[in-house]
Write a protein that holds these residues in place. Structure first.
Motif, PDB file in Angstrom:
ATOM      1  N   ILE A  80      63.745 -11.423  21.496  1.00 59.75           N
ATOM      2  CA  ILE A  80      64.954 -10.740  21.012  1.00 59.75           C
ATOM      3  C   ILE A  80      65.105 -10.913  19.500  1.00 59.75           C
ATOM      4  O   ILE A  80      65.433  -9.968  18.791  1.00 59.75           O
ATOM      5  CB  ILE A  80      66.205 -11.250  21.753  1.00 59.75           C
ATOM      6  N   GLN A 108      74.620 -12.432  23.137  1.00 58.15           N
ATOM      7  CA  GLN A 108      74.511 -11.114  22.521  1.00 58.15           C
ATOM      8  C   GLN A 108      73.901 -11.256  21.137  1.00 58.15           C
ATOM      9  O   GLN A 108      74.295 -12.117  20.356  1.00 58.15           O
ATOM     10  CB  GLN A 108      75.874 -10.438  22.418  1.00 58.15           C
ATOM     11  N   LEU A 148      60.626  -6.599  24.766  1.00 55.31           N
ATOM     12  CA  LEU A 148      61.876  -6.440  25.513  1.00 55.31           C
ATOM     13  C   LEU A 148      61.632  -6.281  27.005  1.00 55.31           C
ATOM     14  O   LEU A 148      62.496  -6.615  27.820  1.00 55.31           O
ATOM     15  CB  LEU A 148      62.687  -5.270  24.954  1.00 55.31           C
ATOM     16  N   ALA A 164      71.040  -2.929  26.581  1.00 55.76           N
ATOM     17  CA  ALA A 164      70.977  -2.558  25.161  1.00 55.76           C
ATOM     18  C   ALA A 164      71.990  -1.457  24.918  1.00 55.76           C
ATOM     19  O   ALA A 164      72.182  -0.577  25.756  1.00 55.76           O
ATOM     20  CB  ALA A 164      69.574  -2.071  24.800  1.00 55.76           C
ATOM     21  N   LEU A 172      71.717  -2.230  16.842  1.00 55.78           N
ATOM     22  CA  LEU A 172      71.523  -2.369  18.278  1.00 55.78           C
ATOM     23  C   LEU A 172      72.099  -3.695  18.734  1.00 55.78           C
ATOM     24  O   LEU A 172      72.012  -4.699  18.025  1.00 55.78           O
ATOM     25  CB  LEU A 172      70.016  -2.311  18.607  1.00 55.78           C
ATOM     26  N   ILE A 174      71.794  -6.288  21.942  1.00 53.93           N
ATOM     27  CA  ILE A 174      71.127  -6.698  23.184  1.00 53.93           C
ATOM     28  C   ILE A 174      72.017  -7.763  23.806  1.00 53.93           C
ATOM     29  O   ILE A 174      72.352  -8.765  23.168  1.00 53.93           O
ATOM     30  CB  ILE A 174      69.729  -7.285  22.913  1.00 53.93           C
TER      31      ILE A 174
END
Length: 183
Positions: A80, A108, A148, A164, A172, A174
């Motif tokens: 990530i 997050q 990912l 996502a 973005l 995640i």
């Protein structure tokens, strides 16, 4: 040359994936301090972030525990952070938020990159999927489209879910939700 470089990256990634899969399948699930793992992972990225003039903001609840194999979570965090770093422009910020409630843990990672086109966002966790804006640089590193996908595979193996979403204003997000069962 770029096609050959991408093929080589895919072969290397597939070999690493095959070697690590067997270890991860049998990894014991033990109470693991996710706060500590996030802290260690971000320390490993500080030189890369500094060289790209990317700021890191961490908002971490203390002693967030999950039941997991440490290696599974380390791979998730590395993938990530690599993804967020590779898309973040110079001078931007990556924010990592780790929180918990009674039943779950939420991690997050928000970047300020270009995000992903709405018709491709559902594919971002598919194996071999990679969507990179053409930056016109010959020195752009090839991407295998496995990072990912491995994140999703590991998170789901731990009983969690990963999503996502494009951020309002760009970038973005995640989000990983794991059961809080490490107590």
């Amino acid at each position: 040359d770029s096609s050959l470089a991408r093929l080589l990256a895919l072969v290397n990634a597939a070999q690493r994936f095959d070697n690590s899969t067997a270890d991860l399948i049998e990894a014991p699930r033990v109470p693991t301090n996710l706060t500590q793992l996030v802290g260690e992972a971000t320390l490993n990225f500080r030189e890369i972030l500094a060289s790209r003039d990317i700021r890191l903001v961490r908002r971490l609840d203390d002693a967030v525990m999950v039941r997991a194999g440490r290696g599974m979570l380390e791979i998730v965090l590395q993938s990530i952070l690599e993804n967020a770093t590779s898309f973040s422009p110079r001078g931007s910020t990556i924010a990592i938020t780790l929180s918990q409630d009674h039943d779950s843990v939420e991690l997050q990672v928000d970047d300020e990159g270009p995000g992903i086109h709405a018709d491709k966002i559902d594919r971002v966790f598919e194996r071999y999927f990679s969507s990179r804006p053409d930056q016109g640089g010959a020195d752009q590193a090839p991407h295998s489209g496995l990072g990912l996908w491995i994140v999703r595979r590991n998170v789901e193996a731990l009983g969690g879910k990963v999503t996502a979403a494009n951020r309002i204003g760009g970038g973005l997000a995640i989000t990983i939700v794991l059961p809080r069962n490490g107590d």
